[in-house]
Design an enzyme around this catalytic site. Sequence first.
Site, PDB file in Angstrom:
ATOM      1  CD  GLU A 228      -3.415  -1.361   0.410  1.00  0.00           C
ATOM      2  OE1 GLU A 228      -3.234  -0.197  -0.161  1.00  0.00           O
ATOM      3  OE2 GLU A 228      -3.544  -2.273   0.313  1.00  0.00           O
ATOM      4  CB  CYS A 262      -1.697   7.239   1.128  1.00  0.00           C
ATOM      5  SG  CYS A 262      -3.560   6.209   1.426  1.00  0.00           S
TER       6      CYS A 262
HETATM    7  P1  NAP Z   1       8.783   5.362   4.920  1.00  0.00           P
HETATM    8  O1  NAP Z   1       9.705   6.476   4.632  1.00  0.00           O
HETATM    9  O2  NAP Z   1       8.119   4.495   3.144  1.00  0.00           O
HETATM   10  O3  NAP Z   1       8.007   4.618   6.271  1.00  0.00           O
HETATM   11  C1  NAP Z   1       6.665   3.706   5.734  1.00  0.00           C
HETATM   12  C2  NAP Z   1       7.913   2.144   6.803  1.00  0.00           C
HETATM   13  O4  NAP Z   1       7.987   1.407   5.980  1.00  0.00           O
HETATM   14  C3  NAP Z   1       8.167   2.872   8.541  1.00  0.00           C
HETATM   15  O5  NAP Z   1       7.963   1.750   8.975  1.00  0.00           O
HETATM   16  C4  NAP Z   1       9.522   2.069   7.657  1.00  0.00           C
HETATM   17  O6  NAP Z   1       9.990   2.489   8.805  1.00  0.00           O
HETATM   18  C5  NAP Z   1       9.782   1.323   7.022  1.00  0.00           C
HETATM   19  N1  NAP Z   1      10.693   1.376   5.411  1.00  0.00           N
HETATM   20  C6  NAP Z   1      10.942   2.328   5.302  1.00  0.00           C
HETATM   21  N2  NAP Z   1      12.728   2.044   4.163  1.00  0.00           N
HETATM   22  C7  NAP Z   1      12.074   0.732   4.921  1.00  0.00           C
HETATM   23  C8  NAP Z   1      13.010  -0.393   4.080  1.00  0.00           C
HETATM   24  N3  NAP Z   1      14.179  -0.079   3.382  1.00  0.00           N
HETATM   25  N4  NAP Z   1      13.545  -1.002   5.199  1.00  0.00           N
HETATM   26  C9  NAP Z   1      12.136  -1.460   6.156  1.00  0.00           C
HETATM   27  N5  NAP Z   1      11.356  -0.837   6.138  1.00  0.00           N
HETATM   28  C10 NAP Z   1      11.625  -0.271   5.943  1.00  0.00           C
HETATM   29  O7  NAP Z   1       7.426   5.632   3.925  1.00  0.00           O
HETATM   30  P2  NAP Z   1       6.746   7.296   5.496  1.00  0.00           P
HETATM   31  O8  NAP Z   1       7.104   8.734   4.428  1.00  0.00           O
HETATM   32  O9  NAP Z   1       6.728   6.951   6.705  1.00  0.00           O
HETATM   33  O10 NAP Z   1       4.910   7.208   4.343  1.00  0.00           O
HETATM   34  C11 NAP Z   1       4.247   8.669   3.762  1.00  0.00           C
HETATM   35  C12 NAP Z   1       4.272   7.127   2.570  1.00  0.00           C
HETATM   36  O11 NAP Z   1       3.414   5.773   2.677  1.00  0.00           O
HETATM   37  C13 NAP Z   1       3.278   8.099   1.273  1.00  0.00           C
HETATM   38  O12 NAP Z   1       4.178   8.043   0.040  1.00  0.00           O
HETATM   39  C14 NAP Z   1       2.304   7.707   1.481  1.00  0.00           C
HETATM   40  O13 NAP Z   1       1.336   8.123   0.124  1.00  0.00           O
HETATM   41  C15 NAP Z   1       2.263   6.119   2.065  1.00  0.00           C
HETATM   42  N6  NAP Z   1       1.492   5.558   2.502  1.00  0.00           N
HETATM   43  C16 NAP Z   1       0.390   4.328   1.746  1.00  0.00           C
HETATM   44  C17 NAP Z   1      -0.785   3.979   2.268  1.00  0.00           C
HETATM   45  C18 NAP Z   1      -1.615   3.398   1.744  1.00  0.00           C
HETATM   46  O14 NAP Z   1      -2.320   2.444   2.633  1.00  0.00           O
HETATM   47  N7  NAP Z   1      -1.341   3.313   0.236  1.00  0.00           N
HETATM   48  C19 NAP Z   1      -0.986   4.384   3.699  1.00  0.00           C
HETATM   49  C20 NAP Z   1      -0.565   4.797   4.492  1.00  0.00           C
HETATM   50  C21 NAP Z   1       0.822   5.806   4.023  1.00  0.00           C
HETATM   51  P3  NAP Z   1      11.302   3.640   8.994  1.00  0.00           P
HETATM   52  O15 NAP Z   1      10.386   5.044   9.757  1.00  0.00           O
HETATM   53  O16 NAP Z   1      12.165   3.485  10.920  1.00  0.00           O
HETATM   54  O17 NAP Z   1      11.767   4.267   8.099  1.00  0.00           O
END
Ligand code: NAP
Length: 460
Positions: A228, A262
Site C-alpha cells: 500500500e 496517501c
Molecule cells: P516510509 O518512509 O516508506 O516508511 C513506512 C514504513 O516503512 C516505516 O515503518 C519505515 O520505517 C519503513 N521502511 C522504510 N524503508 C524501509 C526499508 N528499506 N526496510 C524496512 N522498512 C522500511 O513512508 P513514510 O514516509 O513513513 O509514509 C509516507 C508514505 O506512505 C507516503 O508515500 C504515503 O502515501 C504512503 N502511505 C500509503 C498508504 C496506503 O494505504 N496506500 C497509507 C499511508 C501512507 P522507518 O520509519 O524506521 O524508516
Amino acid sequence: MAYQSVNPFDGKLVEAFETLSDLQLETRIAAADACFRTWRHTAYAERAKIIGRAGEILHARADELARIMTTEMGKRIGEARGEVEFSARIMAYYAANAERFLAPVKLSPINGEAHMESSPIGVIFCVEPWNFPYYQLARVAGPHLMAGNTVVVKHAGIVPQCAIAFEQVMIEAGAPIGLYTNLLISHDQSDTVVDDPRIKGVALTGSVEAGRSIAARAGRNLKVSSMELGGSDAFIVLEDADLDLTVPWAVWGRMYNTGQTCCAAKRFIVVESMADAFLAKFKAALALLEAGDPMDAATTLGPLSTERALVDLLEQVEGAVAHGAKVALGGKRIDRPGSYMAPTILTDIAPGNPAFRQEFFGPVASFFRVKDEDAAIALANDSDFGLGGSVWTADVARGRRVASRVETGMMFINNIDWTDAELPFGGIKDSGYGRELGDMGIQQFVNKKLVRTHDVKAPA
Ligand code: NAP
C-alpha cells in the site's frame, strides 16, 4: 537512535527507544510462530473475544491514545480521536464478520463436488507508516488475526509510543504472547525478518521506495505480499459541480492530517469554465486555516510530522518553482516554532516539471485547468500512481462513467469517504498491489484451498 518521539509542535524530544537486539528479535519471532500453532486452531468465537475486546479498549481509551498520537506526529486532536474510534470499529467489525468472509465456498464443477476452504498461513510481517499510527495497525491486526494468523509489526521510527500503546491494548485484551508483537527494529533487521522462514507473508504500507525494497525481498523469498504505497489522487471538478459543496471537500481532501494522507486529493483538475471560480474559492478557504497547537481542538492547521518532512516538502516546492510552476498561495514555512507549512497551491505545472509526477505529502495542492471531461481523465491517468481519486458533478451517472475511466484502485463520486472497515482499500501502478480491509483484505494472507470430492472409481 532509530526510534524517537519528537513533538513536532515544539521540536522537543519526548522519548527515545533502543532497537531490539538480534537475540530479542529472535525470541519474538519464535513466540509469534509458537503462538500461531495454537491460534490457528482457535475457534472464531474465541478469537473474536480478544479482537473485540481490543476494540472496546481502544474506544474506552480513545482520548489518552489520541493524545499520544498528537504528541508524536502532530495530528490535530479531533482527527486523532476519530482515528482511534475508527480503529476500534475495525477491530469490532472483523471480530463480528471474519467467520462469514472465510466460510467455505461451494463450487460447481461439471464432475463431482468441490469447495474452497480458507486457512491461515502463519506469521505475517507488517511494516507500517506513521501517518495513521493506530488505524494502520488495526487494518492489519483486525483481519489477519481473526483469519488465524499472528502478526509481527515494524512501525515507523517516529511513532514508537503509539506502537507500544497498541501492543499494550492487545495484551490487555487478552492476546496470548506472540499473537501481536511490536518490533522496534532497524531496516537491516527488517530484511532478516522478511528472509526468516517462519514469516509467511509481508504487508507494507509506506513509500514507493520502501515498497520496492521490501517487495523485492519478499519476492526473492517467494512470499506473498501486499503493498500500500503512495498516491497523487486527482480531484476532478466538472462544469456542473456545485462549488459551494465541492470546495469544502477540496479543502478537507487536501488538508486532513495536514495533507499527509496517501489518498489525499493532491491534483486538482478543473474544467476551464469552472477553473477561475474554483481556484478563487479554494484559495480563500485555505487561507483561512490558522496554525496552532494540535492539542487544542480549535486549531485548524497542525504541524507536519517532523522537521525533516517540512524541509523536504519546501525543497520539493522550490524544485517545482525552479521548473516553471507558480505559487498561487503559501509556499513557505510558517514563522513560528514547530514544523508548520503554509497551505500552498501550485499552478502552471508543465508535464516536464518533476512536480508533475511527484507525490506532495503535506499541505501542497497542484492545480490544473483542462478543456473538458476527456482532458481531465487523460490528465488524471497521466500519473505513475493509481491509488484513488474523486469526481465532482451534479450528474451521478456521468460521475460513474468518469470514475470507470480513471485508472486507480478506488474512485469516489461527490465524496471522499476514503475508507471503511468493510470496504477494500488499495491501488495499482506505483501505488502498490493487494488490498487491505474488506473481503479482499482478509483473504490476502489465507490459503485458499480447493477440496474436490468424487465417488471413487477406476481412472479412465
Ligand atoms: P516510509 O518512509 O516508506 O516508511 C513506512 C514504513 O516503512 C516505516 O515503518 C519505515 O520505517 C519503513 N521502511 C522504510 N524503508 C524501509 C526499508 N528499506 N526496510 C524496512 N522498512 C522500511 O513512508 P513514510 O514516509 O513513513 O509514509 C509516507 C508514505 O506512505 C507516503 O508515500 C504515503 O502515501 C504512503 N502511505 C500509503 C498508504 C496506503 O494505504 N496506500 C497509507 C499511508 C501512507 P522507518 O520509519 O524506521 O524508516
